[in-house]
Design an enzyme around this catalytic site. Structure first.
Site, short mmCIF file in Angstrom:
data_model
loop_
_atom_site.label_atom_id
_atom_site.label_comp_id
_atom_site.label_asym_id
_atom_site.label_seq_id
_atom_site.Cartn_x
_atom_site.Cartn_y
_atom_site.Cartn_z
CE1 TYR A 191 4.42 -2.88 7.53
CE2 TYR A 191 4.14 -5.11 8.38
CZ TYR A 191 3.67 -4.05 7.64
OH TYR A 191 2.44 -4.14 7.02
CB SER A 249 -0.46 -5.89 9.48
OG SER A 249 0.16 -7.14 9.42
CE LYS A 308 1.11 -1.37 8.47
NZ LYS A 308 0.59 -0.25 7.68
P1 NAD Z 1 2.83 -1.12 -1.52
O1 NAD Z 1 4.25 -0.79 -1.16
O2 NAD Z 1 2.56 -1.83 -2.79
O3 NAD Z 1 1.96 0.24 -1.53
C1 NAD Z 1 2.28 1.35 -0.72
C2 NAD Z 1 2.23 2.59 -1.61
O4 NAD Z 1 2.51 3.73 -0.79
C3 NAD Z 1 3.26 2.57 -2.73
O5 NAD Z 1 2.65 2.96 -3.93
C4 NAD Z 1 4.29 3.61 -2.29
O6 NAD Z 1 4.89 4.25 -3.40
C5 NAD Z 1 3.45 4.55 -1.47
N1 NAD Z 1 4.16 5.28 -0.42
C6 NAD Z 1 4.98 4.77 0.55
N2 NAD Z 1 5.41 5.77 1.34
C7 NAD Z 1 4.84 6.91 0.88
C8 NAD Z 1 4.89 8.26 1.30
N3 NAD Z 1 5.62 8.65 2.35
N4 NAD Z 1 4.18 9.18 0.60
C9 NAD Z 1 3.43 8.80 -0.47
N5 NAD Z 1 3.35 7.54 -0.89
C10 NAD Z 1 4.04 6.61 -0.23
O7 NAD Z 1 2.21 -1.91 -0.28
P2 NAD Z 1 0.85 -2.72 -0.17
O8 NAD Z 1 1.16 -4.16 -0.14
O9 NAD Z 1 -0.14 -2.21 -1.15
O10 NAD Z 1 0.42 -2.31 1.31
C11 NAD Z 1 -0.42 -1.20 1.55
C12 NAD Z 1 -0.58 -1.03 3.05
O11 NAD Z 1 -1.09 -2.22 3.61
C13 NAD Z 1 0.74 -0.75 3.78
O12 NAD Z 1 0.48 0.18 4.83
C14 NAD Z 1 1.09 -2.10 4.36
O13 NAD Z 1 1.88 -1.98 5.52
C15 NAD Z 1 -0.26 -2.67 4.67
N6 NAD Z 1 -0.28 -4.15 4.74
C16 NAD Z 1 0.18 -4.85 3.66
C17 NAD Z 1 0.21 -6.25 3.73
C18 NAD Z 1 0.73 -7.07 2.57
O14 NAD Z 1 1.01 -8.25 2.77
N7 NAD Z 1 0.88 -6.51 1.37
C19 NAD Z 1 -0.25 -6.92 4.89
C20 NAD Z 1 -0.73 -6.15 5.94
C21 NAD Z 1 -0.75 -4.76 5.85
N1 UFG Z 2 7.49 -18.70 3.05
C1 UFG Z 2 8.31 -19.67 2.52
N2 UFG Z 2 9.18 -19.31 1.55
C2 UFG Z 2 9.27 -18.04 1.06
C3 UFG Z 2 8.42 -17.04 1.61
C4 UFG Z 2 7.54 -17.41 2.60
O1 UFG Z 2 8.27 -20.82 2.93
O2 UFG Z 2 10.10 -17.77 0.17
C5 UFG Z 2 6.51 -19.09 4.07
C6 UFG Z 2 6.68 -18.35 5.40
O3 UFG Z 2 7.57 -19.02 6.23
C7 UFG Z 2 5.24 -18.34 5.92
C8 UFG Z 2 4.39 -18.26 4.64
O4 UFG Z 2 5.24 -18.72 3.59
O5 UFG Z 2 4.95 -19.56 6.55
C9 UFG Z 2 3.92 -16.85 4.32
O6 UFG Z 2 5.03 -15.97 4.30
P1 UFG Z 2 4.91 -14.48 3.70
O7 UFG Z 2 6.25 -13.86 3.78
O8 UFG Z 2 4.23 -14.52 2.37
O9 UFG Z 2 3.89 -13.77 4.69
P2 UFG Z 2 3.98 -13.54 6.28
O10 UFG Z 2 2.80 -14.22 6.87
O11 UFG Z 2 5.30 -13.85 6.81
O12 UFG Z 2 3.85 -11.94 6.34
C10 UFG Z 2 2.71 -11.27 5.81
C11 UFG Z 2 3.07 -9.85 5.36
C12 UFG Z 2 3.46 -9.00 6.53
C13 UFG Z 2 2.44 -9.08 7.61
C14 UFG Z 2 2.17 -10.52 7.98
C15 UFG Z 2 1.11 -10.65 9.02
O13 UFG Z 2 4.15 -9.89 4.45
O14 UFG Z 2 3.53 -7.65 6.09
O15 UFG Z 2 1.75 -11.23 6.81
O16 UFG Z 2 -0.07 -10.20 8.51
F1 UFG Z 2 2.90 -8.41 8.69
#
Ligand code: NAD
Ligand code: UFG
Length: 346
Positions: free
Chosen positions: A149, A124, A153
């Protein structure tokens, strides 16, 4: 040879499974549904019309993981499974450190035992902490992270690098995602957060259809042109395709490789509200509130290394991201719990 996708039932994992299946890969999904629903598997079949294997398993369960590697001829792993909520990680740090690190330890132990050396990891942009400038390049300093979190990572990146250096793994591809949003164009899969969303786009989607009354804009006094925070939003299908591109390279080119996965373009919160309103024709009521602790003012990527080395580049712009997010929201007002016949058939 099959590709093991941990967390393949989740938001990014499910979209990646579609792209893998459509690119001709055979896959095994391992998920414990802790943050997803079994219905997603029906949707994957409906979209791709291709078979795949599924194992309901916790990645931290060594016996279950060994059984998966014994049963299938796994050639590479794409590792999504883990806990991902920034706010929750601040409240429950032990749970986050324990869950995310143990999942990766157990997976890697099982990979070592079964001589599977190729791993693509969901990292991330949070590993950059609060970068001084944007766009952010992969060689920017890492940390300090702003929450547990993010620290998990950073720690997992370090662990995986060490495993590759020591020869436990052959190829480690660390993909640093920026802000994934949107949904598959079918409207069959998308982001389905439990309870009230924390992230901007799922929140806007629910406000836009009247399920929540208004959006809180977290601060309009950042040093940005309109005062709101700027992020690099990327369509989840583009992100999914980045995994297919990384997999192709990882199966050929060993070593540890790190890539930013973003569009390279930043949008402010107010610009996102305007884009969503334009894409849907509906107003998004909002109020401006205090800044959210831990948020950075500006974060967007320099994604040029991924283009150069993986041959991958994001294709979809912000309008498409909003249109697809809205299609998912309106076709599935209750996410995967929506009664399917009422809204669509597949
Ligand atoms: P998500 O929660 O939708 O998907 C994660 C999946 O993993 C879920 O289906 C959950 O049931 C499963 N899971 C969690 N723990 C488990 C375990 N111990 N065993 C088996 N299954 C398990 O999340 P996502 O948004 O799809 O994110 C996927 C990956 O990408 C995560 O590692 C997250 O940290 C990373 N990531 C997400 C974002 C974002 O904004 N969504 C940004 C950066 C990184
Ligand atoms: N924001 C609002 N109102 C809301 C939610 C978010 O104004 O209700 C703003 C935040 O302040 C930020 C932007 O919208 O400026 C994006 O916020 P998000 O929560 O959608 O995303 P972040 O950038 O804070 O976080 C995301 C993922 C994290 C990851 C991070 C860096 O959720 O898992 O990007 O990659 F770590």
């Amino acid at each position: 040879m099959k590709i093991l996708v941990t967390g393949g039932a989740g938001f990014i994992g499910s979209h990646t499974c579609v792209e893998l299946l459509n690119s001709g890969y055979e896959i095994v999904i391992a998920d414990n549904f802790s943050n997803s629903k079994p219905e997603v598997l029906n949707r994957l079949t409906a979209i791709t019309r291709k078979p795949f294997d599924f194992c309901e398993a916790d990645i931290r369960d060594r016996v279950a993981m060994d059984a998966i590697f014994d049963r299938f001829d796994i050639g590479a792993v794409i590792h999504f499974a883990g806990l991902k909520s920034v706010g929750e990680s601040v409240e429950k740090p032990l749970e986050y450190y324990s869950h995310n690190l143990n999942a990766t330890f157990t997976l890697c132990e099982s990979m070592e035992k079964h001589r599977v050396g190729c791993l693509i990891f969901s990292s991330s942009a949070t590993v950059y902490g609060s970068p001084d400038t944007a766009p952010v390049r992969e060689d920017f300093p890492l940390g300090p992270t702003t929450n547990p979190y993010g620290e998990t990572k950073l720690m997992q990146e370090r662990i995986l690098r060490d495993l590759e250096s020591a020869g436990v793994l052959d190829s480690v591809y660390l993909l640093r995602y920026f802000n994934p949003i949107g949904a598959h164009e079918s409207g069959l899969i998308g982001e389905d957060p439990n309870g009230i969303p924390n992230n901007l786009l799922p929140y806007i989607s629910k406000v836009s259809v009247g399920k929540l009354p208004y959006l809180s804009v977290y601060g309009n006094d950042y040093p940005t042109p309109d005062g709101s925070g700027i992020r690099d939003y990327i369509h989840v299908v583009d992100l999914a395709r980045a995994h297919v591109a990384a997999l192709r390279c990882a199966l050929k080119k060993k070593g540890t490789h790190v890539y930013n996965i973003g569009t390279g373009r930043g949008y402010s919160v107010f610009e996102i509200i305007a884009a969503y309103e334009k894409a849907t024709g509906r107003k998004v009521p909002y109020v401006v509130t205090d800044r959210r602790p831990g948020d950075v003012a500006v974060s967007y990527s320099d994604p040029s290394l991924a283009e150069k080395e993986l041959g991958w580049k994001a294709e979809y712009g912000i309008e498409r991201m909003c249109v697809d997010a809205d299609r998912w929201q309106t076709k599935n007002p209750d996410g995967y719990e929506t009664i399917k016949d009422k809204f669509f058939q597949y």
